[in-house]
Design an enzyme around this catalytic site. Structure first.
Site, short mmCIF file in Angstrom:
data_model
loop_
_atom_site.label_atom_id
_atom_site.label_comp_id
_atom_site.label_asym_id
_atom_site.label_seq_id
_atom_site.Cartn_x
_atom_site.Cartn_y
_atom_site.Cartn_z
N ASN A 12 0.83 -1.21 0.00
CA ASN A 12 0.00 0.00 0.00
C ASN A 12 0.86 1.25 0.00
O ASN A 12 2.07 1.19 0.26
CB ASN A 12 -0.89 0.06 1.26
CG ASN A 12 -1.95 -1.02 1.29
OD1 ASN A 12 -2.49 -1.40 0.25
ND2 ASN A 12 -2.26 -1.51 2.48
N ASP A 14 0.88 4.54 2.33
CA ASP A 14 0.32 5.08 3.57
C ASP A 14 0.30 6.60 3.52
O ASP A 14 1.33 7.23 3.25
CB ASP A 14 1.14 4.64 4.78
CG ASP A 14 1.04 3.14 5.04
OD1 ASP A 14 0.13 2.51 4.49
OD2 ASP A 14 1.88 2.63 5.81
N ASN A 185 -2.17 -10.37 17.53
CA ASN A 185 -2.05 -9.48 18.68
C ASN A 185 -3.19 -9.79 19.64
O ASN A 185 -3.95 -10.74 19.44
CB ASN A 185 -2.02 -8.01 18.24
CG ASN A 185 -3.31 -7.56 17.57
OD1 ASN A 185 -4.36 -8.19 17.69
ND2 ASN A 185 -3.24 -6.46 16.83
N THR A 224 3.16 -3.17 24.76
CA THR A 224 4.22 -2.81 25.70
C THR A 224 4.52 -3.91 26.72
O THR A 224 5.55 -3.86 27.40
CB THR A 224 3.83 -1.53 26.47
OG1 THR A 224 2.57 -1.74 27.13
CG2 THR A 224 3.71 -0.34 25.52
N ALA A 250 3.02 -0.26 11.97
CA ALA A 250 3.94 -1.28 11.43
C ALA A 250 4.81 -1.95 12.49
O ALA A 250 5.67 -2.76 12.13
CB ALA A 250 4.82 -0.71 10.32
N ALA A 251 4.59 -1.68 13.78
CA ALA A 251 5.38 -2.36 14.80
C ALA A 251 5.18 -3.87 14.72
O ALA A 251 6.13 -4.65 14.82
CB ALA A 251 5.01 -1.84 16.18
N GLY A 252 3.92 -4.28 14.51
CA GLY A 252 3.65 -5.70 14.37
C GLY A 252 4.28 -6.29 13.13
O GLY A 252 4.72 -7.45 13.12
N ASP A 253 4.35 -5.51 12.06
CA ASP A 253 4.96 -5.98 10.82
C ASP A 253 6.47 -6.16 11.00
O ASP A 253 7.05 -7.14 10.52
CB ASP A 253 4.68 -5.01 9.68
CG ASP A 253 3.20 -4.91 9.37
OD1 ASP A 253 2.48 -5.90 9.59
OD2 ASP A 253 2.75 -3.83 8.92
N ASN A 277 11.08 -8.62 19.42
CA ASN A 277 10.68 -7.55 20.34
C ASN A 277 11.62 -6.35 20.22
O ASN A 277 11.18 -5.18 20.22
CB ASN A 277 10.71 -8.05 21.78
CG ASN A 277 9.44 -8.76 22.20
OD1 ASN A 277 8.41 -8.67 21.52
ND2 ASN A 277 9.48 -9.46 23.32
N SER A 283 11.30 0.31 16.05
CA SER A 283 10.40 0.85 15.02
C SER A 283 9.41 1.87 15.58
O SER A 283 9.05 2.82 14.88
CB SER A 283 9.65 -0.28 14.31
OG SER A 283 8.59 -0.79 15.10
N GLY A 288 6.29 6.46 10.50
CA GLY A 288 6.23 5.74 9.24
C GLY A 288 6.17 4.24 9.42
O GLY A 288 6.30 3.71 10.52
N SER A 292 10.35 2.98 9.36
CA SER A 292 10.69 2.77 10.78
C SER A 292 11.43 1.47 11.02
O SER A 292 11.97 1.25 12.11
CB SER A 292 9.40 2.77 11.62
OG SER A 292 8.64 1.58 11.39
#
Length: 305
Positions: A12, A14, A185, A224, A250-253, A277, A283, A288, A292
């Site tokens: 995509n 963003d 998650n 967290t 995008a932390a999960g990505d 982690n 990130s 972004g 990131s």
């Protein structure tokens, strides 16, 4: 060690605005700076994994437009094998509208565009890559029948499939049995299991329910608090690296890309999650999505060889 990872998923663009708070229905909020970044869960994970040392091939579909051309240039710049990136002449590239509040939390609306046309036939063209890869990494921003087909094809080659079940969706039984790891998650795990996650005990209960569906390994990400890893020999909360979040997009990505790399390099699940982690923590200190994602040298400790 085989570092070859096949990522199948979305790409995509963003469009991000940072603002003090999310608008209520009917409310207009004056935000701050506008940023346009390359994104999409599949692309984010592919680039995160590439930056961390994986040899990445990416299967995705982009529009024949400026967003698609920019995405392709980004994949090549990051060292991702884009030989199976398909241009869709009939649909625009995917777009995500993202609002980020002052706490770094985000709200996202996605128009899938060409992502919604990625088909099993498109995946079949890359069958040779399945035979070579160590890990197949997927998400749910592409059609579910395509995910099912790819997981079945991976199983035929005895490959390890990581599914990041985002955005949350009910999954058929035949998909679960072809997964090596699922990485929901908190809210996704609740949707998949019906268990309200309130503490460590209920987190483990949700992980047990997912294991009962036939998955060898479960990793539930908890923001967290860290991530809970569960399999036959492990039931462990791996704490997050504490940082001040600027943007959690995008932390999960990044987590999933890092997890794929560490597992491809032979680490045990708990060590792999610790590595993921650390990557995700870096990130969230940056704005972004793909921008990131950290490089390998940036991690606080890099136990992989």
């Amino acid at each position: 060690m085989n570092k070859k990872i096949l990522v199948i998923g979305s790409a995509n663009t963003d469009m991000v605005i940072k603002t003090k708070h999310f608008p209520l229905p009917g409310e207009t909020v004056l935000g701050g700076r506008f940023i346009m970044n390359p994104g999409g869960k599949g692309a984010n994970q592919a680039i995160a994994a590439a930056r961390l040392g994986g040899q990445i091939t990416f299967i995705t579909k982009i529009g024949n437009d400026i967003f698609g051309r920019q995405a392709l240039q980004q994949f090549l710049k990051e060292g991702v094998n884009a030989g199976y990136v398909i241009s869709d002449p009939d649909n625009p590239s995917g777009v995500a509208l993202i609002t980020v509040d002052e706490k770094g939390e985000n709200a996202i609306v996605v128009a899938p565009g060409s992502n919604g046309t990625l088909s099993p036939e498109d995946v079949t063209k890359a069958e040779a890559v399945f035979a070579e890869a160590e890990i197949i990494l997927m998400q749910l921003e592409i059609p579910l029948p395509t995910v099912l087909f790819a997981a079945d094809l991976a199983a035929r080659y005895s490959k390890k499939v990581i599914l990041n079940p985002a955005p949350a969706a009910l999954l058929p039984y035949e998909l679960y049995r072809n997964l090596y790891i699922i990485t929901p998650n908190r809210s996704e795990a609740e949707a998949l299991t019906g268990v309200l996650i309130k503490d460590l005990a209920t987190t483990e209960q949700a992980a047990q329910k997912l294991r009962q569906k036939g998955i060898a390994n479960v990793v539930i990400t908890l923001g967290t608090e860290g991530a809970f890893a569960y399999n036959d020999s492990l039931a462990k909360l791996i704490p997050a690296t504490l940082v001040t979040a600027v943007d959690t997009t995008a932390a999960g990505d990044v987590f999933n890309g890092a997890l794929a790399v560490s597992l491809a390099e032979g680490l045990e699940l708990d060590v792999a999650v610790e590595f993921a982690n650390q990557a995700a923590a870096i990130s969230v200190t940056r704005m972004g999505a793909q921008a990131s994602a950290p490089f390998r040298k940036e991690l606080l400790s890099a136990p992989l060889k």
